[in-house]
Design a protein around this motif. Structure first.
Motif, PDB file in Angstrom:
ATOM      1  N   ARG A  96     -29.804  65.610 112.727  1.00 25.12           N
ATOM      2  CA  ARG A  96     -30.176  65.622 111.222  1.00 25.12           C
ATOM      3  C   ARG A  96     -30.905  66.707 110.866  1.00 25.12           C
ATOM      4  O   ARG A  96     -31.692  67.323 111.721  1.00 25.12           O
ATOM      5  CB  ARG A  96     -31.070  64.315 111.162  1.00 25.12           C
ATOM      6  CG  ARG A  96     -30.200  62.977 110.885  1.00 25.12           C
ATOM      7  CD  ARG A  96     -31.041  61.778 111.044  1.00 25.12           C
ATOM      8  NE  ARG A  96     -31.274  61.442 112.539  1.00 25.12           N
ATOM      9  CZ  ARG A  96     -31.848  60.235 113.019  1.00 25.12           C
ATOM     10  NH1 ARG A  96     -32.619  59.523 112.076  1.00 25.12           N
ATOM     11  NH2 ARG A  96     -32.089  60.144 114.157  1.00 25.12           N
ATOM     12  N   VAL A  97     -30.844  67.169 109.751  1.00 27.88           N
ATOM     13  CA  VAL A  97     -31.728  68.217 109.187  1.00 27.88           C
ATOM     14  C   VAL A  97     -32.797  67.659 107.990  1.00 27.88           C
ATOM     15  O   VAL A  97     -32.477  66.901 107.122  1.00 27.88           O
ATOM     16  CB  VAL A  97     -30.710  69.201 108.543  1.00 27.88           C
ATOM     17  CG1 VAL A  97     -31.352  70.459 107.829  1.00 27.88           C
ATOM     18  CG2 VAL A  97     -29.779  69.690 109.423  1.00 27.88           C
ATOM     19  N   ASP A 106     -33.198  76.040 107.238  1.00 28.58           N
ATOM     20  CA  ASP A 106     -32.586  75.054 107.978  1.00 28.58           C
ATOM     21  C   ASP A 106     -33.693  74.422 108.919  1.00 28.58           C
ATOM     22  O   ASP A 106     -34.244  74.869 109.823  1.00 28.58           O
ATOM     23  CB  ASP A 106     -31.463  75.626 108.720  1.00 28.58           C
ATOM     24  CG  ASP A 106     -30.429  74.775 108.798  1.00 28.58           C
ATOM     25  OD1 ASP A 106     -30.196  73.804 108.186  1.00 28.58           O
ATOM     26  OD2 ASP A 106     -29.360  74.896 110.116  1.00 28.58           O
ATOM     27  N   ALA A 108     -33.908  71.843 111.015  1.00 24.97           N
ATOM     28  CA  ALA A 108     -33.016  70.939 111.916  1.00 24.97           C
ATOM     29  C   ALA A 108     -34.073  70.089 112.966  1.00 24.97           C
ATOM     30  O   ALA A 108     -34.930  70.976 113.280  1.00 24.97           O
ATOM     31  CB  ALA A 108     -31.970  71.708 112.705  1.00 24.97           C
ATOM     32  N   CYS A 109     -33.675  69.066 113.214  1.00 29.46           N
ATOM     33  CA  CYS A 109     -34.533  68.301 114.095  1.00 29.46           C
ATOM     34  C   CYS A 109     -34.077  68.941 115.462  1.00 29.46           C
ATOM     35  O   CYS A 109     -33.118  69.305 115.941  1.00 29.46           O
ATOM     36  CB  CYS A 109     -33.888  66.642 114.164  1.00 29.46           C
ATOM     37  SG  CYS A 109     -34.661  65.694 115.566  1.00 29.46           S
TER      38      CYS A 109
END
Ligand SMILES: [Zn+2]
Ligand SMILES: [Zn+2]
Length: 157
Positions: A96-97, A106, A108-109
């Motif tokens: 997920r992002v 970006d 991101a997780c």
């Protein structure tokens, strides 16, 4: 019960768990041999701090080594309260992002796939906020650089 309890984070984001632990020396060796070396510098993180959302179910967890491979994976360790970690494990990264990165980048997780609780980009770090409260000048610095540098913040505490 109409609203979530306010936990006080910026934008009422939930805090991360933050329970600290140390990676035992035997697991440093395991971390070095658990996956092939890429081109990057080998860096095993031994000062652990649980990165999951506070009050999560299951084990505490922190990344111990970033891997270069594809699919994107990271080496993690897990532990329970009052016990030292006993193993390291390679876990697929959460895909997920976050959509609200003000820089448009970006976001991101940084957690592993199927992790409990909220993704890292929607958590806030109470320790980091305390650090900024005590050292207001850094807030400007972090704002300029866009993203809080957790390692840097920790080294200056
Ligand atoms: Zn935890
Ligand atoms: Zn996630």
């Amino acid at each position: 019960m109409r609203t979530r309890p306010e936990k006080g984070g910026p934008g009422a984001r939930p805090p991360l768990c933050g329970v600290v632990q140390t990676l035992p020396p035997t697991l440093v060796l395991d971390a070095l041999t658990a996956a092939p070396f890429g081109d990057g510098e080998i860096d095993v993180m031994t000062d652990l701090r649980c990165e999951l959302e506070a009050d999560h179910r299951g084990h505490h967890a922190d990344a111990v080594r970033l891997l270069d491979g594809s699919p994107p994976e990271t080496l993690w360790t897990q532990w329970t309260d009052w016990r030292v970690p006993v193993k390291v494990l390679v876990l697929r990264d959460c895909a997920r992002v976050g959509g609200e990165d003000p820089r448009g980048g970006d976001d991101a997780c940084t957690l592993f796939a199927d992790h409990p609780g909220t993704c890292s980009f929607d958590l806030f770090d109470p320790e980091h906020e305390r650090f900024l409260a005590a050292h207001p000048a850094y807030r400007y610095l972090f704002a300029r650089e866009g993203k809080p540098d957790e390692a840097g913040a920790r080294c200056c505490l």
